[in-house]
Motif scaffolding. Structure first.
Motif: not given
Length: 257
Positions: A5-8, A14-23, A77-84, A109-113
């Motif tokens: 699960v990517p995080t902002p 920038d968090m998606t509805f689906r990510a919130i539901r899954v978490l 699985l999430i990381s501090d920011a972006g896609t694990p 979801g979010a990925t900085a590059f």
């Protein structure tokens, strides 16, 4: 099921509805830094149990997590920011789960590059993502290999090493090579600076950089004095450096202030 699960990377919107539901629905959330992730989860009223899973323990914890998944647990699985697993912990667990036949879903979801590349204005029909460079052993060799690419390439960097890295790429690519530096993606002070490597060095020599950095550098052209282009060999994922958490970077900033 294992959910990636990517995080902002900065802006909580920038968090998606689906990510919130899954978490909210999974049995357990694996977090790179539970202190950082707790802020995100509290913001979205997510009360799922948290467990630490980071680069210092992922070799030891992956087997136990796989056993829980095989027993029927749903884990995110999430990381501090972006896609694990993109310059973050996640590869070892994903590989172990795949080898065990566990179903894996990676949410978009979010990925900085990606925004940094698009904002750069450099050719992006083909590109190479390097992530973090080796800090010591093999660094100069890697920079030399990247300088010979025909495609735009992308590097993550700390603000404390930005000038050194730009200078090293200037020496390898030439001062006129086009590049961009994007910092603080999706945050209040987001900024993208474009120009030659020499121009960017002059700017950041005068104005010290702040925030997390993405560097994009254009591929070589016929006008470059470098030797013929090469195909950059892939690094071994197990040896590839991974970024520090926001908490670790914050501690570094405080030490430099």
């Amino acid at each position: 099921m294992l959910y990636i699960v990517p995080t902002p990377v900065g802006n909580l919107e920038d968090m998606t509805f689906r990510a919130i539901r899954v978490l909210k629905e999974v049995d357990l959330i694996l977090a790179e830094d539970t202190r950082t992730s707790a802020v995100l989860l509290q913001h979205y009223e997510i009360h799922t149990p948290l467990k630490s899973h980071h680069k210092f323990n992922e070799h030891e914890t992956s087997a136990d997590i796989v056993n829980r998944l095989l027993a029927g647990a749903n884990i995110a699985l999430i990381s501090d920011a972006g896609t694990p697993a993109i310059s973050d912990p996640g590869f070892f667990l994903t590989r172990a789960a795949a080898e065990a036949g566990i179903e894996i879903q990676c949410l978009p979801g979010a990925t900085a590059f990606v925004p940094a590349l698009v904002d750069s204005g450099l050719p992006n029909n083909h590109f190479y993502f390097e992530g973090f460079l080796p800090q010591k052993k093999g660094r100069n060799t890697r920079i030399d290999q990247l300088s010979k690419l025909d495609n735009t390439f992308i590097v993550y960097e700390s603000p404390f090493r930005l000038l050194k890295t730009l200078e090293q790429f200037r020496d390898a690519c030439g001062g006129e090579r086009k590049a961009s530096v994007t910092r603080e993606i999706s945050k209040l002070h987001e900024e993208t600076l474009r120009g030659s490597l020499s121009e960017l060095i002059a700017h950041f020599t005068e104005i010290p950089p702040k925030g997390e950095i993405v560097i994009c550098i254009s591929g070589r052209t016929e006008d470059d004095s470098n030797s013929s282009s090469i195909e950059v060999p892939m690094q071994n994922e197990e040896e590839k450096p991974r970024k520090k958490s926001k908490y670790q970077l914050k501690m570094e900033r405080l030490e430099h202030e």
